[in-house]
Write a protein that holds these residues in place. Structure first.
Motif, PDB file in Angstrom:
ATOM      1  N   UNK A 361       0.824  -1.218   0.000  1.00 10.66           N
ATOM      2  CA  UNK A 361       0.000   0.000   0.000  1.00 10.66           C
ATOM      3  C   UNK A 361       0.853   1.260   0.000  1.00 10.66           C
ATOM      4  N   UNK A 362       2.048   1.191   0.611  1.00  7.63           N
ATOM      5  CA  UNK A 362       2.978   2.309   0.558  1.00  7.63           C
ATOM      6  C   UNK A 362       3.389   2.587  -0.889  1.00  7.63           C
ATOM      7  N   UNK A 363       3.656   1.526  -1.642  1.00  7.75           N
ATOM      8  CA  UNK A 363       4.037   1.668  -3.058  1.00  7.75           C
ATOM      9  C   UNK A 363       2.874   2.187  -3.900  1.00  7.75           C
ATOM     10  N   UNK A 364       1.678   1.661  -3.643  1.00  8.33           N
ATOM     11  CA  UNK A 364       0.514   2.101  -4.421  1.00  8.33           C
ATOM     12  C   UNK A 364       0.231   3.582  -4.221  1.00  8.33           C
ATOM     13  N   UNK A 365       0.413   4.044  -2.995  1.00 11.15           N
ATOM     14  CA  UNK A 365       0.066   5.439  -2.693  1.00 11.15           C
ATOM     15  C   UNK A 365       1.169   6.410  -3.131  1.00 11.15           C
ATOM     16  N   UNK A 366       2.409   6.171  -2.696  1.00 11.27           N
ATOM     17  CA  UNK A 366       3.469   7.162  -2.860  1.00 11.27           C
ATOM     18  C   UNK A 366       4.319   6.958  -4.108  1.00 11.27           C
ATOM     19  N   UNK A 367       4.285   5.789  -4.711  1.00 12.14           N
ATOM     20  CA  UNK A 367       5.097   5.551  -5.903  1.00 12.14           C
ATOM     21  C   UNK A 367       4.246   5.553  -7.169  1.00 12.14           C
ATOM     22  N   UNK A 368       3.232   4.707  -7.202  1.00  8.49           N
ATOM     23  CA  UNK A 368       2.396   4.627  -8.391  1.00  8.49           C
ATOM     24  C   UNK A 368       1.310   5.694  -8.431  1.00  8.49           C
ATOM     25  N   UNK A 369       0.894   6.176  -7.260  1.00  7.83           N
ATOM     26  CA  UNK A 369      -0.144   7.192  -7.216  1.00  7.83           C
ATOM     27  C   UNK A 369      -1.522   6.671  -7.556  1.00  7.83           C
ATOM     28  N   UNK A 370      -1.719   5.351  -7.458  1.00  4.74           N
ATOM     29  CA  UNK A 370      -3.026   4.759  -7.757  1.00  4.74           C
ATOM     30  C   UNK A 370      -3.895   4.608  -6.517  1.00  4.74           C
ATOM     31  N   UNK A 371      -3.355   4.957  -5.355  1.00  8.21           N
ATOM     32  CA  UNK A 371      -4.128   4.877  -4.119  1.00  8.21           C
ATOM     33  C   UNK A 371      -4.090   6.209  -3.406  1.00  8.21           C
ATOM     34  N   UNK A 372      -4.505   6.215  -2.161  1.00 14.13           N
ATOM     35  CA  UNK A 372      -4.443   7.431  -1.358  1.00 14.13           C
ATOM     36  C   UNK A 372      -4.002   7.069   0.063  1.00 14.13           C
ATOM     37  N   UNK A 373      -4.019   8.055   0.937  1.00 18.50           N
ATOM     38  CA  UNK A 373      -3.528   7.835   2.295  1.00 18.50           C
ATOM     39  C   UNK A 373      -4.312   6.768   3.036  1.00 18.50           C
ATOM     40  N   UNK A 374      -5.591   6.598   2.690  1.00 16.10           N
ATOM     41  CA  UNK A 374      -6.397   5.583   3.363  1.00 16.10           C
ATOM     42  C   UNK A 374      -5.839   4.179   3.140  1.00 16.10           C
ATOM     43  N   UNK A 375      -5.258   3.947   1.956  1.00 17.13           N
ATOM     44  CA  UNK A 375      -4.671   2.650   1.670  1.00 17.13           C
ATOM     45  C   UNK A 375      -3.593   2.320   2.704  1.00 17.13           C
ATOM     46  N   UNK A 376      -2.651   3.244   2.825  1.00 18.23           N
ATOM     47  CA  UNK A 376      -1.514   2.986   3.716  1.00 18.23           C
ATOM     48  C   UNK A 376      -1.937   2.965   5.179  1.00 18.23           C
TER      49      UNK A 376
END
Length: 415
Positions: A361-376
Motif C-alpha cells: 500500500x505504501x508503493x501504491x500510494x506514494x510511488x504509483x499514485x493509484x491509491x491514497x492515504x487511506x490505503x496505507x
C-alpha cells in the motif's frame, strides 16, 4: 535440551560475526540506496538523510534547529561532525556493529536471567534479533533506530548484571535520542534492585531496599542533566529542546510524515480546535501502563520492561519497524512462557499479513499514485492489531504461567 541448539552453526561465535558480515554485504551491494527514504523503516527522528542535512548546516555555521525540520539530538551532531565520518559506508558499518552489540547484549541478558556463564541457546537468541526483518531492514535503510535499540538492550544488560552506573547512563543517552525512553526508568530501577531471574511461575511480593530508589533516580537525572548541558553547548542555544524533546513532550506533533504508527493520519484529518485535546490524550495515554505493569510484575521487572517495550512500539508518535522488531526479538529470552501463548500462529499470520500490506500500500500510494492515504493507513491499522495481539498474548502467558493445574481444577500459586 534439543541437540539442534548445540549445533556448531548455532553457536554465538559463529552466528554473530556471520550475520554481521551478511548485513555489511547487503549494505555494500547497494540495498541501502533503495530503502533510504522508506517511511516504514525511518522516521523524522531517525532518518539518515535528515541527519546529513543537519550536519551540513551545522558545519557551515547555520543553526539546524531554526528550520523546523531537523529533530536529531545535538549529541549526534557532535559525534558525526567531530569524531565520526557521516558517509554512507561508515554509517552502514556503524549500524551493523550496533546490531551486533544489541544482539550480544540480549544474549548476556539471557545468560543473567538463566544465571549461567554460557548457554547452548545463545546463538538462537542472537539470530532471533539479527535475522528479524523488522530489525534487519531499518539498519539497511541507515535509520538510527539500531543505535536506540542497542542502547536500551545495553541498559537492560547492565541492570541484569547489577551495574547501576552504565545502565543508567545508557538509558540517559537513549532518553536524549528518544525521550519516551524515560518511561523505562521504573522497571529498570526495579531490575537493579532485584534479581533478573525468572519468577513468573512463582510470583511473590518482593522486598528490596526502597531507600536505594531515590539515589538511583537522582543519579539518572544527573546523567540527563550533564547530557543536556553538553547538548546546549553543542547547539549554542536552547532551540534544540523544542525541536527534539518538544516533538514528544510539548504535545506538538509538528511532523506528520507517514509512518507505521497511528498518530500521523489521525492528526492529519483532525480539526484544529480539537488538536490540543487529542494530542494531550495520546501523549498521556503512554504513561498509564507503567505503574500497573511494574506493580503486577514486580516479581519479574524484566518481563514488565519487555511488555512496556511492545506498548511503546505500538503507540509512540514516530515508530518504525525496528521498535516492534526489538519487542519481538526479546520474546526469545522468555521461553518459559511459550507453552502458555494462546494464539501464536494467529499472531504470526497477522504480522505476516501486515508485513505484506505495508510495502504494497505504501508503493501504491506514494510511488504509483493509484491509491491514497487511506490505503496505507489501513495497513498500519492491521500492523497495530498484530502488535496488540502479540502484546496481549505475551501478557496472558506471563500471567497464566503462575496458575498450576491440578487434577480437579486450577490452583493459583500467585500470592
Amino acid at each position: 535440551m534439543s541437540s539442534s541448539y548445540s549445533s556448531p552453526l548455532l553457536r554465538l561465535g559463529v552466528v554473530l560475526p556471520a550475520l554481521t558480515v551478511l548485513k555489511l554485504s547487503a549494505h555494500l551491494a547497494g540495498v541501502s540506496d533503495v530503502l533510504l527514504h522508506d517511511h516504514q523503516l525511518s522516521s523524522p527522528l531517525t532518518s539518515f538523510s535528515q541527519l546529513q542535512e543537519g550536519l551540513y548546516l551545522f558545519r557551515h555555521g547555520i543553526d539546524p534547529y531554526n528550520g523546523g525540520t531537523f529533530r536529531h539530538s545535538p549529541l549526534l551532531l557532535a559525534l558525526f561532525s567531530s569524531v565520526l565520518p557521516s558517509s554512507k559506508v561508515f554509517m552502514a558499518t556503524l549500524l551493523a556493529l550496533c546490531d551486533a552489540v544489541a544482539a550480544w547484549a540480549l544474549v548476556r541478558t539471557w545468560r543473567a536471567r538463566q544465571n549461567v556463564p554460557s548457554s547452548a541457546r545463545d546463538g538462537l537468541v542472537a539470530a532471533a534479533y539479527l535475522l528479524n526483518p523488522y530489525n534487519f531492514l531499518p539498519s539497511l535503510a541507515l535509520s538510527t533506530s539500531p543505535l536506540e535499540s542497542a542502547l536500551l538492550l545495553l541498559a537492560v544488560m547492565f541492570a541484569s548484571q547489577k551495574k547501576a552506573a552504565p545502565s543508567l547512563l545508557s538509558l540517559a543517552f537513549l532518553s536524549h535520542l528518544t525521550p519516551n525512553a524515560i518511561l523505562f526508568l521504573p522497571p529498570l530501577l526495579l531490575l537493579l534492585l532485584t534479581d533478573p531471574h525468572s519468577h513468573l511461575a512463582s510470583p511473590q511480593k518482593i522486598s528490596f531496599k526502597r531507600h536505594k530508589v531515590l539515589p538511583l533516580a537522582v543519579e539518572f537525572l544527573l546523567y540527563v542533566g550533564v547530557l543536556t548541558v553538553a547538548s546546549t553547548l553543542v547547539a549554542g542555544n536552547l532551540n534544540w529542546v523544542a525541536q527534539t524533546w518538544g516533538t514528544w513532550y510539548a504535545f506538538t506533533l509538528p511532523d506528520l510524515t507517514p509512518n507505521v504508527g497511528m498518530w500521523w493520519y489521525f492528526f492529519t484529518e483532525m480539526f484544529d480546535h480539537f488538536r490540543p485535546f487529542f494530542l494531550m490524550v495520546f501523549s498521556v495515554h503512554l504513561l498509564i501502563y507503567v505503574a500497573p505493569l511494574c506493580i503486577k510484575f514486580q516479581h519479574d521487572p524484566l518481563y514488565a520492561l519487555f511488555i512496556l517495550t511492545g506498548i511503546l512500539a505500538t503507540f509512540k508518535a514516530y515508530p518504525t519497524l525496528a521498535d516492534m522488531g526489538l519487542f519481538l526479538s526479546m520474546i526469545s529470552i522468555f521461553p518459559e512462557t511459550f507453552p502458555y501463548l494462546r494464539f501464536p500462529i494467529v499472531t504470526s499470520l497477522l504480522h505476516l499479513h501486515s508485513a505484506l500490506l505495508l510495502p504494497l500500500f505504501h508503493h501504491l500510494w506514494l510511488t504509483q499514485g493509484t491509491g491514497n492515504a487511506n490505503f496505507y493507513y489501513a495497513s498500519t491499522l492491521v500492523f497495530a492489531c498484530s502488535n496488540g495481539a502479540a502484546i496481549l498474548d505475551c501478557l496472558f502467558a506471563g500471567l497464566r504461567i503462575a496458575v498450576g493445574k491440578e487434577v480437579d481444577g486450577y490452583e493459583v500459586v500467585q500470592e
